[in-house]
Design an enzyme around this catalytic site. Structure first.
Site, PDB file in Angstrom:
ATOM      1  N   ASP A  51      -5.816   8.604  10.520  1.00 37.41           N
ATOM      2  CA  ASP A  51      -4.925   8.321  10.916  1.00 37.41           C
ATOM      3  C   ASP A  51      -4.335   8.356  12.380  1.00 37.41           C
ATOM      4  O   ASP A  51      -4.291   9.407  12.632  1.00 37.41           O
ATOM      5  CB  ASP A  51      -3.673   8.540   9.999  1.00 37.41           C
ATOM      6  CG  ASP A  51      -3.966   7.292   8.915  1.00 37.41           C
ATOM      7  OD1 ASP A  51      -4.080   8.371   7.754  1.00 37.41           O
ATOM      8  OD2 ASP A  51      -3.620   6.089   8.976  1.00 37.41           O
ATOM      9  N   GLU A  72       0.686  -1.406  -0.050  1.00 33.69           N
ATOM     10  CA  GLU A  72      -0.219   0.093  -0.449  1.00 33.69           C
ATOM     11  C   GLU A  72       0.810   0.923   0.113  1.00 33.69           C
ATOM     12  O   GLU A  72       1.152   1.131   1.202  1.00 33.69           O
ATOM     13  CB  GLU A  72      -0.401  -0.057   1.630  1.00 33.69           C
ATOM     14  CG  GLU A  72      -1.789  -0.986   1.159  1.00 33.69           C
ATOM     15  CD  GLU A  72      -2.877  -0.368   2.983  1.00 33.69           C
ATOM     16  OE1 GLU A  72      -3.056   0.342   3.329  1.00 33.69           O
ATOM     17  OE2 GLU A  72      -3.717  -1.656   2.532  1.00 33.69           O
TER      18      GLU A  72
HETATM   19  O1  LIG Z   1      -1.665   1.469  10.513  1.00 34.53           O
HETATM   20  P1  LIG Z   1      -2.339   0.165  10.686  1.00 34.53           P
HETATM   21  O2  LIG Z   1      -3.053   0.374  12.573  1.00 34.53           O
HETATM   22  O3  LIG Z   1      -1.227  -0.757  10.785  1.00 34.53           O
HETATM   23  O4  LIG Z   1      -3.521   0.594  10.014  1.00 34.53           O
HETATM   24  C1  LIG Z   1      -2.866  -0.260   8.474  1.00 34.53           C
HETATM   25  C2  LIG Z   1      -3.547   0.980   8.040  1.00 34.53           C
HETATM   26  O5  LIG Z   1      -2.146   1.798   8.049  1.00 34.53           O
HETATM   27  C3  LIG Z   1      -3.185   1.282   6.199  1.00 34.53           C
HETATM   28  O6  LIG Z   1      -3.685   0.709   5.813  1.00 34.53           O
HETATM   29  C4  LIG Z   1      -4.325   2.822   6.458  1.00 34.53           C
HETATM   30  C5  LIG Z   1      -3.371   3.822   6.224  1.00 34.53           C
HETATM   31  N1  LIG Z   1      -4.014   4.991   6.794  1.00 34.53           N
HETATM   32  C6  LIG Z   1      -5.638   4.780   6.525  1.00 34.53           C
HETATM   33  C7  LIG Z   1      -7.083   5.482   7.221  1.00 34.53           C
HETATM   34  C8  LIG Z   1      -7.816   4.368   7.305  1.00 34.53           C
HETATM   35  C9  LIG Z   1      -7.441   3.189   6.858  1.00 34.53           C
HETATM   36  C10 LIG Z   1      -6.514   2.261   6.731  1.00 34.53           C
HETATM   37  C11 LIG Z   1      -5.791   3.116   6.515  1.00 34.53           C
END
Ligand SMILES: O=P(O)(O)OC[C@@H](O)[C@@H](O)c1c[nH]c2ccccc12
Length: 268
Positions: free
Chosen positions: A60, A49
């Protein structure tokens, strides 16, 4: 065939779960992001990603917010993220890429040219967390026209929208493991197993889970019930910890190795 579909098919034949790292592009700079992506491939990542930094990342937590701020200091935008993707391809990174961006940068870029550029730069999917399904018709039509999977997020509170979201999904369905914002967690939404099985019943597509995952144990637990596991903040935090090493040519290799080893142990 879309690289995301191909990857999930390969993993299914091997009875394996996809490790899907998220990282903020341009943190700390374009060249280092390309080098980190190469390390993620070497570490065994399956899909990446590519996060477009944004000034108002409402979904975030603090780790990704800080990474976005660092990247925005270098004026990183969608163009720079496409450049990073293209440079990574030139460096033999063959993994499927998903561009992760809030909706406003896409609107600024121009919807049609956004999808043209995604296809030009071999980006196979896109996630737009603040684009609700009720308003995504135009984006969906363009994604289908250009063969780019528009990957939806479903949350434990999505309830009766799960079926509606899954019906329109492409690539895979991204289950958010917890309420709130991104960030490393030691526990997840109560009843997450039921939530994920509900999503799996609603689609024939692969189902991935993300939010809060940071350890090999958590990866293994979720890999029993999902086809993919997304890890973002834990990796972005590891990058942040390595910044002093990454910013000097003499110690950059050591910093990159620390990132590779962290990511590799997630899937061991
Ligand atoms: O950071 P985490 O807790 O591992 O979660 C994945 C996330 O970083 C990525 O998929 C993502 C980054 N920003 C987001 C905003 C909404 C949903 C998902 C995301």
């Amino acid at each position: 065939m879309n690289l995301i579909d191909q990857k999930f098919l390969e993993l299914k034949e091997q009875n394996k779960t996809a490790l899907i790292p998220f990282l903020t592009m341009g943190d700390p700079d374009v060249e280092t992001s390309v080098e980190i992506i190469k390390e993620l491939q070497a570490a065994g990542a399956d899909i990446i990603e590519l996060g477009v930094p944004y000034s108002d990342p409402l979904a975030d937590g603090p780790v990704i917010q800080r990474a976005s701020l660092r990247a925005l200091q270098h004026n990183i935008n969608i163009h720079s993220c496409l450049e990073i993707a293209s440079k990574a391809r030139q460096e033999e990174v063959s993994l499927p890429f998903i561009l992760f961006t809030y909706y406003n940068p896409v609107l600024q870029f121009g919807l049609e040219s956004f999808f043209e550029k995604l296809r030009e730069n071999e980006i196979s999917g896109v996630i737009i967390p603040d684009l609700p399904i009720e308003e995504d018709e135009q984006v969906r039509q363009l994604s289908e026209r250009y063969g780019i999977h528009l990957v939806p997020l479903v949350a434990p509170t999505s309830n009766d929208r799960i079926t509606k979201i899954s019906k329109k999904a492409a690539g895979f369905v991204y289950c958010v493991s917890s309420l709130g914002v991104t960030g490393v967690r030691s526990s997840f939404y109560d009843g997450i197993d039921d939530f994920i099985s509900l999503v799996k019943q609603s689609t024939d597509l692969p189902v991935a889970v993300g939010f809060g995952i940071s350890t090999n144990e958590q990866f293994n637990t979720f890999s029993k019930i999902c086809d993919g596991v997304v890890v973002g903040s834990a990796i972005v935090r590891k990058i942040e910890e390595q910044l002093p090493l990454l910013q000097s040519q003499d110690t950059k290799a050591k910093g990159l190795l620390q990132i590779r080893e962290f990511v590799a142990q997630l899937k061991e």
